[in-house]
Enzyme design. Structure first.
Site, PDB file in Angstrom:
ATOM      1  N   TRP A  50       0.432  -1.526   0.273  1.00  0.00           N
ATOM      2  CA  TRP A  50      -0.301  -0.078   0.114  1.00  0.00           C
ATOM      3  C   TRP A  50       1.069   1.620   0.189  1.00  0.00           C
ATOM      4  CZ3 TRP A  50       0.320   3.385   3.460  1.00  0.00           C
ATOM      5  CH2 TRP A  50       1.190   3.079   5.420  1.00  0.00           C
TER       6      TRP A  50
ATOM      7  N   GLU B 110       7.033   8.289  14.194  1.00  0.00           N
ATOM      8  CA  GLU B 110       7.754   7.637  12.847  1.00  0.00           C
ATOM      9  C   GLU B 110       8.093   8.848  11.702  1.00  0.00           C
ATOM     10  OE1 GLU B 110       6.234   5.379  11.778  1.00  0.00           O
ATOM     11  OE2 GLU B 110       5.112   4.496  13.286  1.00  0.00           O
TER      12      GLU B 110
ATOM     13  N   GLU C  67       8.859   1.755   6.262  1.00  0.00           N
ATOM     14  CA  GLU C  67       8.535   2.634   7.694  1.00  0.00           C
ATOM     15  C   GLU C  67       7.967   4.330   7.052  1.00  0.00           C
ATOM     16  OE1 GLU C  67       8.032   2.240  10.767  1.00  0.00           O
ATOM     17  OE2 GLU C  67       8.154   0.322  10.774  1.00  0.00           O
TER      18      GLU C  67
ATOM     19  N   HIS D 278       5.008   5.466   6.844  1.00  0.00           N
ATOM     20  CA  HIS D 278       4.034   5.202   8.263  1.00  0.00           C
ATOM     21  C   HIS D 278       4.029   7.278   8.438  1.00  0.00           C
ATOM     22  CE1 HIS D 278       5.249   1.309   9.840  1.00  0.00           C
ATOM     23  NE2 HIS D 278       4.599   1.217   8.376  1.00  0.00           N
TER      24      HIS D 278
ATOM     25  N   THR E 143       4.685  -0.204  18.860  1.00  0.00           N
ATOM     26  CA  THR E 143       3.901   0.728  18.018  1.00  0.00           C
ATOM     27  C   THR E 143       2.622  -0.344  17.654  1.00  0.00           C
ATOM     28  OG1 THR E 143       5.200  -0.503  16.636  1.00  0.00           O
ATOM     29  CG2 THR E 143       5.590   2.303  17.778  1.00  0.00           C
TER      30      THR E 143
ATOM     31  N   ASP F  85       1.923  -3.819   9.184  1.00  0.00           N
ATOM     32  CA  ASP F  85       3.463  -3.570   9.109  1.00  0.00           C
ATOM     33  C   ASP F  85       4.523  -3.411   9.918  1.00  0.00           C
ATOM     34  OD1 ASP F  85       2.962  -2.651   6.661  1.00  0.00           O
ATOM     35  OD2 ASP F  85       3.679  -0.239   5.999  1.00  0.00           O
ATOM     36  N   GLU F  86       3.856  -3.129  10.755  1.00  0.00           N
ATOM     37  CA  GLU F  86       4.922  -3.278  12.497  1.00  0.00           C
ATOM     38  C   GLU F  86       4.502  -4.620  13.029  1.00  0.00           C
ATOM     39  OE1 GLU F  86       6.295  -0.622  12.296  1.00  0.00           O
ATOM     40  OE2 GLU F  86       4.763   1.263  13.239  1.00  0.00           O
TER      41      GLU F  86
HETATM   42 FE   LIG Z   1       7.770   0.276  12.931  1.00  0.00          FE
HETATM   43 FE   LIG Z   2       6.368   2.457  11.781  1.00  0.00          FE
END
Ligand SMILES: [Fe+2]
Ligand SMILES: [Fe+2]
Length: 331
Positions: A33, A76, A113, A116, A169, A198-199
């Site tokens: 995404w 982030e 990352e 985010h 997170t 994702d985390e």
């Molecule tokens: Fe992370």
């Molecule tokens: Fe993150």
């Protein structure tokens, strides 16, 4: 042989496996995404209507919620600190002339990352509920101030830290997403939920790195894990400050908001530790040196100890007013 060399040797021994970890735990760039999948399309004729909708829905969210979302976003956005830190870890070599699996991992992880902070920043900007300039100043301060997570250049300690933090997170983004959904903000809920996903993948990867190291050097790994827990796992944004403030001043206030809201609490810290003890099978590790066995026993007893402490712990109920979220964000 020095301790440093053992770590380097272990990192080099595992390095050929890292390509497989990248395939297993990260998603290729063209398939994953992107922030615009969850934001109004600025090329569309409906852009302003969609922004209006976001702004309308955002009015239902409370003060602590905005503070938490802002601080999560800033955390982030301080990604340059994390990437430069990890690139400097023993065994993660971006200068050796050939493609090093570990540095490839760090770059690919950073690339995931990076989305985010991007998506959250754009959302905050469109919401109209927060002071973006103050947020930008804090972000610049935080990147400039760096962090001090007590891991040194040690890969073992750094991977304990990242395993822990990725799950922390995951928990906080997931809970913020749930709250957003409850308050009728489906778009924000989707963003937070997908970030949390994702985390979780990142957590599983770092957890695997530690497990693999544990197989090669259990003594060193257990000692590193215990050392990190003795120091306590600090948040990556522990130096958070507002404009005109001193280093770390805003962090405690934010932490109180997150506790009050139930987004990330002392209980979560204990639960994460228990999960790590279980997954790395700390209780059943045998054949350790005396020192490492003591560290193992310490780790097994720690959750209960922290539980007793947390029951006595109190956090402030006073509402501190942040420059990031002024009166317009207050409900
Ligand atoms: Fe992370
Ligand atoms: Fe993150």
């Amino acid at each position: 042989m020095s301790i440093k060399n053992v770590r380097l040797e272990v990192m080099q021994a595992i390095e050929p496996k890292v390509e497989g970890f990248i395939d297993e735990f990260l998603i290729p760039t063209e398939k994953i995404w992107q922030p615009t999948d969850f934001l109004p399309d600025s090329q569309s004729d409906h852009f302003f209507d969609e922004v209006e909708k976001i702004r309308g829905e955002a009015k239902e969210l409370g003060y602590d919620f905005w503070v938490t979302l802002v601080a999560d976003t800033i955390t982030e956005e301080a990604l340059p600190t994390y990437e430069s830190w990890l690139m400097d870890v023993e065994g993660i070599d971006q200068h050796n002339g050939k493609e090093n699996g570990w540095s490839k991992w760090v770059r690919a992880w950073t690339a995931e990352e990076n989305r985010h902070g991007d998506v959250l920043n754009k959302y905050l900007y469109l919401s109209g509920r927060v002071n973006m300039r103050e947020i930008e100043i804090t972000t610049q301060h935080l990147i400039s101030d760096g962090f001090d997570i007590g891991t040194d250049r040690d890969p073992y300690k750094n991977f304990v830290y990242t395993t822990f933090q990725e799950l922390a997170t995951n928990i906080s983004h997931k809970r913020v997403g749930k709250m957003a959904r409850k308050k009728g903000n489906p778009l924000l809920a989707k963003m937070c939920t997908i970030i949390a996903g994702d985390e979780m993948r990142h957590h599983l990867a770092y957890r695997e790195f530690v497990k693999t190291i544990m197989g090669q050097d259990p003594d060193g790994m257990v000692l590193a894990f215990a050392d990190m827990m003795k120091k306590k796992i600090v948040m990556p944004a522990h130096f958070l400050r507002e404009s005109g403030g001193t280093i770390g001043e805003a962090f405690e206030q934010f932490s109180n908001c997150a506790q009050r809201l139930g987004v990330y609490t002392a209980q979560d810290y204990i639960d994460i530790l228990k999960k790590l003890n279980d997954y790395w099978d700390i209780g059943n590790l045998r054949g350790l040196s005396d020192q490492a066995d003591k560290a193992r026993v310490y780790l097994m007893k720690l959750p209960e100890r922290l539980q007793r402490i947390s029951e006595r712990m109190q956090f402030s109920q006073d509402q501190y007013t942040f420059k990031w979220v002024e009166a317009n964000g207050r409900l």
